[in-house]
Design an enzyme around this catalytic site. Structure first.
Site, PDB file in Angstrom:
ATOM      1  N   SER A  20       4.767   1.836   8.045  1.00  0.00           N
ATOM      2  CA  SER A  20       4.421   0.672   7.229  1.00  0.00           C
ATOM      3  C   SER A  20       5.604   0.189   6.402  1.00  0.00           C
ATOM      4  CB  SER A  20       3.270   1.019   6.281  1.00  0.00           C
ATOM      5  OG  SER A  20       2.085   1.238   6.990  1.00  0.00           O
ATOM      6  N   ASP A  53      -0.056  -7.855   1.744  1.00  0.00           N
ATOM      7  CA  ASP A  53       0.252  -6.424   1.629  1.00  0.00           C
ATOM      8  C   ASP A  53       1.757  -6.198   1.514  1.00  0.00           C
ATOM      9  OD1 ASP A  53      -0.171  -3.691   1.442  1.00  0.00           O
ATOM     10  OD2 ASP A  53      -0.157  -3.384   3.603  1.00  0.00           O
ATOM     11  N   HIS A  74       0.812  -1.223   0.000  1.00  0.00           N
ATOM     12  CA  HIS A  74       0.000   0.000   0.000  1.00  0.00           C
ATOM     13  C   HIS A  74       0.845   1.271   0.000  1.00  0.00           C
ATOM     14  CE1 HIS A  74       0.318  -0.235   4.542  1.00  0.00           C
ATOM     15  NE2 HIS A  74       0.427   1.068   4.377  1.00  0.00           N
TER      16      HIS A  74
END
Length: 202
Positions: A154, A75, A45
């Site tokens: 992230s 992800d 993402h």
């Protein structure tokens, strides 16, 4: 832990041209070098909608990077840096099979673009599930932890006290509409992450 993992941490920038054709930062996240030839793991993402991906290594070297593999179910994205430092170090990975609730872990990354920052916590749960706020993705077999992470963290590593990577930080759970940390973070186990690259993790 931090001194061990620090040389393997990269800032990941998703860029896109503005109206004047100048590249502007659309997203920022973290990555970790897992092969010393410049192969980097991050979250999908972070780079998914970027027109151009740039990484900044620990020594300050900037390089464009290409996405060479994706694992949407975890992800994860695999990046290959086009230019790498002469003395690039790959992170050491450690099996999660012996990970227990209460084990100390550290998250390293660029929360809100600040960093690299390191936070400490413990493993709060194993084999957790998380559905993205949009409801589009269901991530499974996650490590739950309480080291503080925020947008920008992230793709960064979750490491042991010895600086060995056990997971890739991927999500935070916040029951409100606001996307900041309230004590529950999730990481993809490093076994899943290494499989995305096709390398044996240990």
């Amino acid at each position: 832990a931090y001194e061990v993992i620090r040389p393997s941490i990269v800032r990941v920038r998703g860029l896109e041209p503005d109206e004047d054709g100048e590249d502007r930062e659309k997203s920022v996240g973290t990555g970790v070098v897992i092969v010393d030839k410049g192969i980097i793991l991050t979250n999908l993402h972070v780079v998914l909608s970027a027109k151009r991906v740039q990484v900044v290594f620990a020594d300050g070297l900037q390089s464009d990077a290409t996405i060479t593999g994706v694992r949407p179910e975890h992800d994860l994205a695999v990046l290959q840096a086009q230019t790498i430092p002469d003395d690039l170090f790959a992170a050491t990975m450690r099996s999660t099979s012996n990970l227990k609730l209460g084990d100390q872990v550290f998250a390293v990354g660029f929360p809100f673009g600040i960093g690299p920052s390191v936070t400490a916590g413990v493993v709060s749960g194993l084999r957790r599930e998380f559905r993205s706020p949009e409801g589009k993705r269901l991530l499974t077999n996650l490590i739950q932890f309480d080291a503080a992470v925020n947008p920008g963290s992230s793709g960064g590593p979750l490491v042991t006290a010895e600086g060995e990577v056990v997971g890739i930080v991927t999500a935070i759970l916040n029951p409100t509409e606001q996307g900041f940390f309230v004590g529950i973070g999730f990481a993809v186990p490093i076994e899943n992450a290494a499989a995305a690259v096709g390398v044996p993790p240990f």
